[in-house]
Design an enzyme around this catalytic site. Sequence first.
Site, PDB file in Angstrom:
ATOM      1  N   LYS A 184       0.927  -1.212   0.024  1.00 33.96           N
ATOM      2  CA  LYS A 184      -0.012  -0.032  -0.065  1.00 33.96           C
ATOM      3  C   LYS A 184       0.851   1.092   0.070  1.00 33.96           C
ATOM      4  O   LYS A 184       1.548   1.749   1.081  1.00 33.96           O
ATOM      5  CB  LYS A 184      -1.018  -0.020   1.300  1.00 33.96           C
ATOM      6  N   GLU A 259       8.574   1.127  11.278  1.00 32.52           N
ATOM      7  CA  GLU A 259       9.871   2.066  11.192  1.00 32.52           C
ATOM      8  C   GLU A 259       9.177   3.484  11.091  1.00 32.52           C
ATOM      9  O   GLU A 259       8.586   4.045  10.183  1.00 32.52           O
ATOM     10  CB  GLU A 259      10.534   1.922   9.695  1.00 32.52           C
ATOM     11  N   CYS A 293      12.987  10.641   7.694  1.00 31.67           N
ATOM     12  CA  CYS A 293      12.793  10.246   8.968  1.00 31.67           C
ATOM     13  C   CYS A 293      14.125  10.563   9.792  1.00 31.67           C
ATOM     14  O   CYS A 293      14.254  10.722  11.063  1.00 31.67           O
ATOM     15  CB  CYS A 293      12.425   8.707   9.202  1.00 31.67           C
ATOM     16  N   GLU A 377       7.640  15.960  15.727  1.00 26.76           N
ATOM     17  CA  GLU A 377       8.176  15.763  14.255  1.00 26.76           C
ATOM     18  C   GLU A 377       7.510  16.595  13.162  1.00 26.76           C
ATOM     19  O   GLU A 377       6.409  16.177  13.055  1.00 26.76           O
ATOM     20  CB  GLU A 377       8.330  14.270  13.803  1.00 26.76           C
TER      21      GLU A 377
HETATM   22  P1  NAD Z   1       1.712   8.423   7.712  1.00 30.47           P
HETATM   23  O1  NAD Z   1       1.852   7.776   9.019  1.00 30.47           O
HETATM   24  O2  NAD Z   1       0.833   9.512   7.401  1.00 30.47           O
HETATM   25  O3  NAD Z   1       1.490   7.410   6.443  1.00 30.47           O
HETATM   26  C1  NAD Z   1       2.340   6.271   6.205  1.00 30.47           C
HETATM   27  C2  NAD Z   1       1.583   5.322   5.517  1.00 30.47           C
HETATM   28  O4  NAD Z   1       0.605   4.862   6.048  1.00 30.47           O
HETATM   29  C3  NAD Z   1       0.744   5.862   4.114  1.00 30.47           C
HETATM   30  O5  NAD Z   1       1.047   4.902   3.253  1.00 30.47           O
HETATM   31  C4  NAD Z   1      -0.575   6.106   4.680  1.00 30.47           C
HETATM   32  O6  NAD Z   1      -1.512   6.106   3.585  1.00 30.47           O
HETATM   33  C5  NAD Z   1      -0.598   5.085   5.403  1.00 30.47           C
HETATM   34  N1  NAD Z   1      -2.053   5.099   6.640  1.00 30.47           N
HETATM   35  C6  NAD Z   1      -2.291   6.197   7.117  1.00 30.47           C
HETATM   36  N2  NAD Z   1      -3.267   6.060   7.969  1.00 30.47           N
HETATM   37  C7  NAD Z   1      -3.212   4.817   8.287  1.00 30.47           C
HETATM   38  C8  NAD Z   1      -3.967   4.033   8.870  1.00 30.47           C
HETATM   39  N3  NAD Z   1      -4.945   4.164   9.982  1.00 30.47           N
HETATM   40  N4  NAD Z   1      -3.795   2.451   9.016  1.00 30.47           N
HETATM   41  C9  NAD Z   1      -2.856   1.939   8.069  1.00 30.47           C
HETATM   42  N5  NAD Z   1      -2.158   2.894   7.101  1.00 30.47           N
HETATM   43  C10 NAD Z   1      -2.294   4.059   7.179  1.00 30.47           C
HETATM   44  O7  NAD Z   1       3.086   9.017   7.405  1.00 30.47           O
HETATM   45  P2  NAD Z   1       3.815   9.680   6.231  1.00 30.47           P
HETATM   46  O8  NAD Z   1       3.334  11.370   6.099  1.00 30.47           O
HETATM   47  O9  NAD Z   1       3.567   9.260   4.924  1.00 30.47           O
HETATM   48  O10 NAD Z   1       5.256   9.789   6.238  1.00 30.47           O
HETATM   49  C11 NAD Z   1       5.902  10.523   7.239  1.00 30.47           C
HETATM   50  C12 NAD Z   1       6.325   9.833   8.459  1.00 30.47           C
HETATM   51  O11 NAD Z   1       7.019   8.617   8.167  1.00 30.47           O
HETATM   52  C13 NAD Z   1       7.309  10.372   9.249  1.00 30.47           C
HETATM   53  O12 NAD Z   1       6.913  10.331  10.598  1.00 30.47           O
HETATM   54  C14 NAD Z   1       8.731   9.731   8.976  1.00 30.47           C
HETATM   55  O13 NAD Z   1       9.863   9.976  10.027  1.00 30.47           O
HETATM   56  C15 NAD Z   1       8.194   8.551   8.767  1.00 30.47           C
HETATM   57  N6  NAD Z   1       9.176   7.657   8.204  1.00 30.47           N
HETATM   58  C16 NAD Z   1      10.040   6.744   8.632  1.00 30.47           C
HETATM   59  C17 NAD Z   1      11.037   6.018   8.263  1.00 30.47           C
HETATM   60  C18 NAD Z   1      12.036   4.908   8.929  1.00 30.47           C
HETATM   61  O14 NAD Z   1      12.454   4.299   8.481  1.00 30.47           O
HETATM   62  N7  NAD Z   1      11.824   4.952  10.167  1.00 30.47           N
HETATM   63  C19 NAD Z   1      11.362   6.248   7.007  1.00 30.47           C
HETATM   64  C20 NAD Z   1      10.665   7.280   6.184  1.00 30.47           C
HETATM   65  C21 NAD Z   1       9.435   7.927   6.700  1.00 30.47           C
END
Ligand code: NAD
Length: 480
Positions: A184, A259, A293, A377
Amino acid sequence: MAGDLAEAAGSTRIILNIVGGDEVPALSGETLDKLRPADGTLHCRLARSGPADVDAAVDAARRAQPGWAARTPVERGDIVRELALALREQRREVSALVAEETGKPIELALGETDAAVEMGFFVAGEGRRSYGRTMPATMPHRSVSTVRRPIGVAGLIASFNTPLPNLAWKAFPAVFCGNTAVFKPSEHVPASAHYVAGLWGRAGLPPGVLNVVQGLGAEAGAALAGHRDVDLVSFTGSAATGRSVNEAAARRLAKVCLELGGKNALVVCDDAALDNAVHWALASAFSNAGQRCAAASRIAVFEAVYDEFAERFAARARELDPQPVISEDALTRQLAAVRASSATVLAGGERLAGPGWHLPPTILADVAPDADISCTELFGPVAILYRVRDFAEAVELVNDSPYGLTAAIHTGSVHRAMRFAELVRAGVVVVNGGTHGSEPHMGFGGVKSSGTGWKEAGVEALDVYSDVAYVNVVSDPERV
Ligand code: NAD
């Protein structure tokens, strides 16, 4: 499978799901608009999938799993190598797509595609390694060894920020280990995931091994995380979403790898090489518009060099080309946090006039380490400078965070560097470099609210995507 790239990149085509090797619309027929961050124009429409679409994709993955798992690791590694080669062949096309759907410069997108390819090569090599362990036993003539087994169907959910590495870091080890998967992608980056899954289908990945379901997180993502037939959920995203994913998967005791985010700190000591420190602080805070991240969003500078560092850091930040952030919502949230902080703004701080979602590199000062903006963040181009008296205060500031992903120190002292590595609570520690920059062979993951302790990439990824069985054989020396 995925259509012509020019069509994909240039028109308002609809990005469909890929289920069992076929392109299918959402059962509801609904779509969502995907806009270009650079100018807010319509890039494409994507299938707005719901639980029934997720059911179909999980079912396709389930049906494909036994046949895929029956292949040897060597065969699966060979196929992963073909996928990496196919991606390398199309690096310009897919990078152009990523640049358009994220607004990042093409050079950055190309570098990310190359990293995704390298991840494929690294995982492919495991086809001829995947080493297990042997161990002694108390009982005579008993030999014990470990073997890796697939887990089953993997639900893979990723963030938008680096679309290709996010896909590669999950899909390559997941399928290599004999699982089938439903991916997804973030609703902000539907086109590149669709293109790559189509490419891999043509490059030899059997139908159903990697399915892609497009749509919103609260709809398609939540349905995947909560699906009773998904054995493993690997999620990259924010801590808030990760918590709900973990709760949903915990109800059926599924394995979960999270992650999550970071509020990573970079410390500049009074004995740092300041040019180098400024260079890495800029790269860590502002590359990819701070949407990493591992971005450095807290910069702790020793009192003795604070004024000089702040001046040079802000002057150089003002010279950087601003890159858009991913959405109007993200920009609005970041600006609201900056305004609410009442911080002194040393650079940026205001939206750029004109189309698109541009916040220039923003540097804040005079903020308390425990203020909201210090603990939240923002995932944008915003860094906060803190004045610290000494090493002890710097370490305290680094650790005073709900997150623990990465941390960096700039110092000329090996003693400070080693002590920093001992004391900070983070999954990655860097001396005299940036807070980001992990490579495919390096395990990556954080502590506290940054993750559940599993590592992505490296051979550690195999532990996420496989179960280890201990095989005991007791032989009888009298029967030879
Ligand atoms: P997000 O949590 O909004 O979304 C991440 C993914 O989860 C997307 O595909 C989204 O559609 C999905 N999602 C959203 N709500 C959901 C739910 N209720 N159930 C299941 N899936 C759901 O995050 P974002 O804005 O896409 O990304 C930013 C975040 O990702 C930041 O916190 C960043 O630090 C983190 N990140 C972490 C790493 C790592 O390796 N630790 C790498 C990249 C990004």
